[in-house]
Design a protein around this motif. Structure first.
Motif, PDB file in Angstrom:
ATOM      1  N   SER A  68      -4.665  42.817  31.801  1.00 46.69           N
ATOM      2  CA  SER A  68      -3.233  43.093  31.718  1.00 46.69           C
ATOM      3  C   SER A  68      -2.631  42.138  30.690  1.00 46.69           C
ATOM      4  CB  SER A  68      -2.570  42.904  33.087  1.00 46.69           C
ATOM      5  OG  SER A  68      -1.184  43.156  33.013  1.00 46.69           O
ATOM      6  N   ILE A  69      -2.199  42.679  29.554  1.00 43.36           N
ATOM      7  CA  ILE A  69      -1.699  41.858  28.452  1.00 43.36           C
ATOM      8  C   ILE A  69      -0.371  42.421  27.971  1.00 43.36           C
ATOM      9  CG2 ILE A  69      -2.152  41.048  26.101  1.00 43.36           C
ATOM     10  CD1 ILE A  69      -5.108  41.314  26.666  1.00 43.36           C
ATOM     11  N   GLN A  70       0.628  41.567  27.929  1.00 44.54           N
ATOM     12  CA  GLN A  70       1.910  41.967  27.358  1.00 44.54           C
ATOM     13  C   GLN A  70       1.825  41.835  25.842  1.00 44.54           C
ATOM     14  OE1 GLN A  70       4.851  43.283  28.750  1.00 44.54           O
ATOM     15  NE2 GLN A  70       5.120  43.623  26.547  1.00 44.54           N
ATOM     16  N   THR A  71       1.866  42.952  25.149  1.00 41.80           N
ATOM     17  CA  THR A  71       1.761  42.907  23.693  1.00 41.80           C
ATOM     18  C   THR A  71       3.057  42.390  23.079  1.00 41.80           C
ATOM     19  OG1 THR A  71       2.419  45.236  23.551  1.00 41.80           O
ATOM     20  CG2 THR A  71       0.063  44.755  23.626  1.00 41.80           C
ATOM     21  N   GLU A  72       2.926  41.792  21.893  1.00 44.62           N
ATOM     22  CA  GLU A  72       4.057  41.166  21.212  1.00 44.62           C
ATOM     23  C   GLU A  72       4.483  41.994  20.003  1.00 44.62           C
ATOM     24  OE1 GLU A  72       2.989  37.224  20.091  1.00 44.62           O
ATOM     25  OE2 GLU A  72       2.030  36.761  22.012  1.00 44.62           O
ATOM     26  N   LYS A  73       5.782  42.009  19.754  1.00 42.77           N
ATOM     27  CA  LYS A  73       6.311  42.737  18.610  1.00 42.77           C
ATOM     28  C   LYS A  73       6.145  41.908  17.338  1.00 42.77           C
ATOM     29  CE  LYS A  73      10.321  44.581  19.247  1.00 42.77           C
ATOM     30  NZ  LYS A  73      11.806  44.732  19.346  1.00 42.77           N
ATOM     31  N   HIS A  74       5.771  42.587  16.262  1.00 48.31           N
ATOM     32  CA  HIS A  74       5.629  41.916  14.973  1.00 48.31           C
ATOM     33  C   HIS A  74       6.337  42.737  13.908  1.00 48.31           C
ATOM     34  CE1 HIS A  74       3.801  39.553  11.735  1.00 48.31           C
ATOM     35  NE2 HIS A  74       3.548  40.708  11.132  1.00 48.31           N
ATOM     36  N   SER A  75       7.337  42.160  13.296  1.00 50.53           N
ATOM     37  CA  SER A  75       8.087  42.743  12.169  1.00 50.53           C
ATOM     38  C   SER A  75       8.575  44.165  12.443  1.00 50.53           C
ATOM     39  CB  SER A  75       7.236  42.730  10.891  1.00 50.53           C
ATOM     40  OG  SER A  75       6.160  43.639  10.987  1.00 50.53           O
ATOM     41  N   ASP A  76       8.932  44.439  13.693  1.00 48.81           N
ATOM     42  CA  ASP A  76       9.478  45.747  14.077  1.00 48.81           C
ATOM     43  C   ASP A  76       8.556  46.913  13.737  1.00 48.81           C
ATOM     44  OD1 ASP A  76      11.812  44.665  15.114  1.00 48.81           O
ATOM     45  OD2 ASP A  76      12.799  44.657  13.155  1.00 48.81           O
ATOM     46  N   GLU A  77       7.288  46.630  13.466  1.00 42.10           N
ATOM     47  CA  GLU A  77       6.374  47.707  13.082  1.00 42.10           C
ATOM     48  C   GLU A  77       5.097  47.730  13.910  1.00 42.10           C
ATOM     49  OE1 GLU A  77       4.306  49.551   9.017  1.00 42.10           O
ATOM     50  OE2 GLU A  77       5.447  47.677   8.945  1.00 42.10           O
ATOM     51  N   TYR A  78       4.653  46.570  14.383  1.00 40.45           N
ATOM     52  CA  TYR A  78       3.375  46.496  15.086  1.00 40.45           C
ATOM     53  C   TYR A  78       3.540  45.834  16.448  1.00 40.45           C
ATOM     54  CZ  TYR A  78       1.511  47.365  10.414  1.00 40.45           C
ATOM     55  OH  TYR A  78       1.243  47.907   9.185  1.00 40.45           O
ATOM     56  N   CYS A  79       2.588  46.117  17.323  1.00 41.55           N
ATOM     57  CA  CYS A  79       2.453  45.419  18.594  1.00 41.55           C
ATOM     58  C   CYS A  79       1.088  44.740  18.609  1.00 41.55           C
ATOM     59  CB  CYS A  79       2.561  46.386  19.772  1.00 41.55           C
ATOM     60  SG  CYS A  79       4.194  47.148  19.950  1.00 41.55           S
ATOM     61  N   ILE A  80       1.057  43.496  19.071  1.00 40.87           N
ATOM     62  CA  ILE A  80      -0.163  42.692  19.015  1.00 40.87           C
ATOM     63  C   ILE A  80      -0.528  42.212  20.411  1.00 40.87           C
ATOM     64  CG2 ILE A  80      -1.244  40.626  18.054  1.00 40.87           C
ATOM     65  CD1 ILE A  80       0.770  40.772  15.750  1.00 40.87           C
ATOM     66  N   GLY A  81      -1.805  42.323  20.736  1.00 44.33           N
ATOM     67  CA  GLY A  81      -2.333  41.771  21.976  1.00 44.33           C
ATOM     68  C   GLY A  81      -3.309  40.651  21.655  1.00 44.33           C
ATOM     69  N   TYR A  82      -2.910  39.413  21.946  1.00 53.11           N
ATOM     70  CA  TYR A  82      -3.764  38.264  21.647  1.00 53.11           C
ATOM     71  C   TYR A  82      -4.719  37.984  22.809  1.00 53.11           C
ATOM     72  CZ  TYR A  82      -1.075  36.972  17.490  1.00 53.11           C
ATOM     73  OH  TYR A  82      -0.486  36.964  16.250  1.00 53.11           O
ATOM     74  N   SER A  83      -5.919  37.549  22.451  1.00 49.71           N
ATOM     75  CA  SER A  83      -6.936  37.107  23.422  1.00 49.71           C
ATOM     76  C   SER A  83      -7.175  38.147  24.512  1.00 49.71           C
ATOM     77  CB  SER A  83      -6.537  35.761  24.033  1.00 49.71           C
ATOM     78  OG  SER A  83      -6.461  34.765  23.039  1.00 49.71           O
ATOM     79  N   PHE A  84      -7.309  39.388  24.091  1.00 46.27           N
ATOM     80  CA  PHE A  84      -7.700  40.447  25.028  1.00 46.27           C
ATOM     81  C   PHE A  84      -9.033  40.080  25.685  1.00 46.27           C
ATOM     82  CE2 PHE A  84     -10.347  44.474  24.893  1.00 46.27           C
ATOM     83  CZ  PHE A  84     -10.066  44.836  26.202  1.00 46.27           C
ATOM     84  N   LEU A  85      -9.985  39.650  24.876  1.00 49.50           N
ATOM     85  CA  LEU A  85     -11.253  39.110  25.368  1.00 49.50           C
ATOM     86  C   LEU A  85     -11.384  37.696  24.824  1.00 49.50           C
ATOM     87  CD1 LEU A  85     -13.491  42.224  24.563  1.00 49.50           C
ATOM     88  CD2 LEU A  85     -12.515  41.615  26.791  1.00 49.50           C
ATOM     89  N   LYS A  86     -11.782  36.768  25.662  1.00 52.96           N
ATOM     90  CA  LYS A  86     -11.807  35.369  25.251  1.00 52.96           C
ATOM     91  C   LYS A  86     -13.208  34.790  25.387  1.00 52.96           C
ATOM     92  CE  LYS A  86      -8.955  31.216  25.642  1.00 52.96           C
ATOM     93  NZ  LYS A  86      -7.788  30.615  26.334  1.00 52.96           N
ATOM     94  N   ALA A  87     -13.633  34.055  24.366  1.00 51.13           N
ATOM     95  CA  ALA A  87     -14.953  33.427  24.380  1.00 51.13           C
ATOM     96  C   ALA A  87     -15.049  32.419  25.516  1.00 51.13           C
ATOM     97  CB  ALA A  87     -15.222  32.743  23.044  1.00 51.13           C
ATOM     98  N   THR A  88     -16.224  32.337  26.110  1.00 50.45           N
ATOM     99  CA  THR A  88     -16.419  31.416  27.233  1.00 50.45           C
ATOM    100  C   THR A  88     -16.846  30.026  26.780  1.00 50.45           C
ATOM    101  OG1 THR A  88     -18.715  32.166  27.475  1.00 50.45           O
ATOM    102  CG2 THR A  88     -17.033  33.294  28.786  1.00 50.45           C
ATOM    103  N   GLU A  89     -17.219  29.882  25.513  1.00 51.89           N
ATOM    104  CA  GLU A  89     -17.670  28.579  25.020  1.00 51.89           C
ATOM    105  C   GLU A  89     -16.762  28.110  23.889  1.00 51.89           C
ATOM    106  OE1 GLU A  89     -21.756  26.576  23.193  1.00 51.89           O
ATOM    107  OE2 GLU A  89     -21.865  28.262  24.587  1.00 51.89           O
TER     108      GLU A  89
END
Length: 326
Positions: free
Chosen positions: A66-87
């Motif tokens: 469950s990731i709240q995507t972020e707005k970027h320049s009124d054109e894109y939505c970004i989801g950071y760290s959807f999958l995260k490295a364990t090391e």
């Protein structure tokens, strides 16, 4: 008498040839029947899957995303760290790890899966998706859960273009998988082939910046998703990258880049590179488009120095156009 003997010999040879031909027909008939029976058996039972230690040894936790995507320049939505490295790859030497910051689209899934084998360090990748290619996120979550190498190294972000009249970026949710890793890899090829590329322009600069912003370390090696680094590059470049890229001076560490003819083996050390270059299979990157602009100065000197020592070194090169990069 001689004539009768020749006739008998010819008759014997003819009979022998006919018998051999009939024997071959008989063998072919039984072989076809055997193949048909084997095919029926394969249809009746699931195919045997051979698992590697990395893919089958330890299965990651099943989880809901469950990731709240972020707005970027009124054109894109970004989801950071959807999958995260364990090391983290932070070691007692105190050196900052070098993160491979790269980007890709869903139709580059083969290259994405291969990255952990090519880079011995953290990897941050931005994947661009749209309505048609969004199933790549579910596929990557399964790879992350079932492949230890992928899970150790890969941090995955994604972005998509906002729809017309869409006021806010949505909450992205993905339910946990009910498949076991054995079941996933049994249908791996089918699932991968069902992924298509995005049917729109690809914002490569945005995706590159997403990978950098979402990286788990402060030093980034920026590379396109279809590039292949040299052998052990991540560990070899780490000490000198920490020395040069200090976050204060306006210096970057640039590397030489080459391209290899289609079908030729890609050299991953300087000796194989020199051999491939002499055979006219490897060239300076994009030399065919603009040879003067992509020519690498001092390349012969670099090959000679590399042939005498494996120590990684740098040479300072002035860049007079830095003001236009602000």
């Amino acid at each position: 008498m001689v004539r009768l003997n020749r006739t008998a010999i010819y008759s014997f040879l003819l009979v022998f040839i006919v018998l051999m031909y009939l024997q071959r027909l008989r063998n072919k008939y039984f072989l076809q029947n055997q193949e048909s029976e084997d095919l029926n058996l394969q249809k009746e039972r699931p195919p045997l899957i051979e698992y590697t230690i990395e893919k089958f040894g330890v299965e990651g936790d099943r989880q809901n995303y469950s990731i709240q995507t972020e707005k970027h320049s009124d054109e894109y939505c970004i989801g950071y760290s959807f999958l995260k490295a364990t090391e983290t790859f932070r070691e007692p030497d105190g050196l900052e790890p070098v993160t491979l910051a790269t980007h890709a689209t869903s139709d580059m899934i083969d290259a994405i899966e291969m990255m952990p084998q090519l880079w011995d360090g953290p990897i941050s990748i931005g994947v661009f998706v749209d309505y048609h290619s969004s199933n790549v996120l579910e596929f990557l979550s399964e790879i992350h859960r079932c492949d230890i190498r992928f899970r150790r190294k890969m941090t995955v972000h994604f972005a998509f273009r906002r729809a017309p009249f869409q006021a806010e970026c949505p909450l992205f949710e993905l339910k946990h998988s009910n498949r076991s890793c054995q079941e996933f890899y049994a249908s791996h090829e089918y699932l991968r082939n069902s992924i298509v590329g995005p049917f729109q322009l690809y914002p490569s600069n945005l995706m590159r910046n997403i990978a950098r912003k979402g990286a788990q370390s402060d030093i980034h090696f920026i590379m396109d998703g279809d590039m292949i680094p040299s052998q052990d590059f991540a560990t070899k470049i780490k000490p000198i990258a920490n020395e040069i890229v200090d976050g204060k001076s306006r210096r970057v560490l640039a590397i030489r880049r080459f391209e290899t003819s289609h079908g030729a083996d890609i050299p991953r050390d300087h000796r194989k590179l020199l051999k491939s270059k002499r055979l006219h299979k490897t060239f300076e990157f994009h030399h065919r488009f603009f040879a003067a602009g992509h020519h690498i100065d001092g390349l012969d000197d670099w090959f000679r120095a590399s042939g005498h020592s494996d120590m990684v070194s740098t040479k300072e090169v002035a860049y007079p156009l830095f003001s236009v990069e602000d």
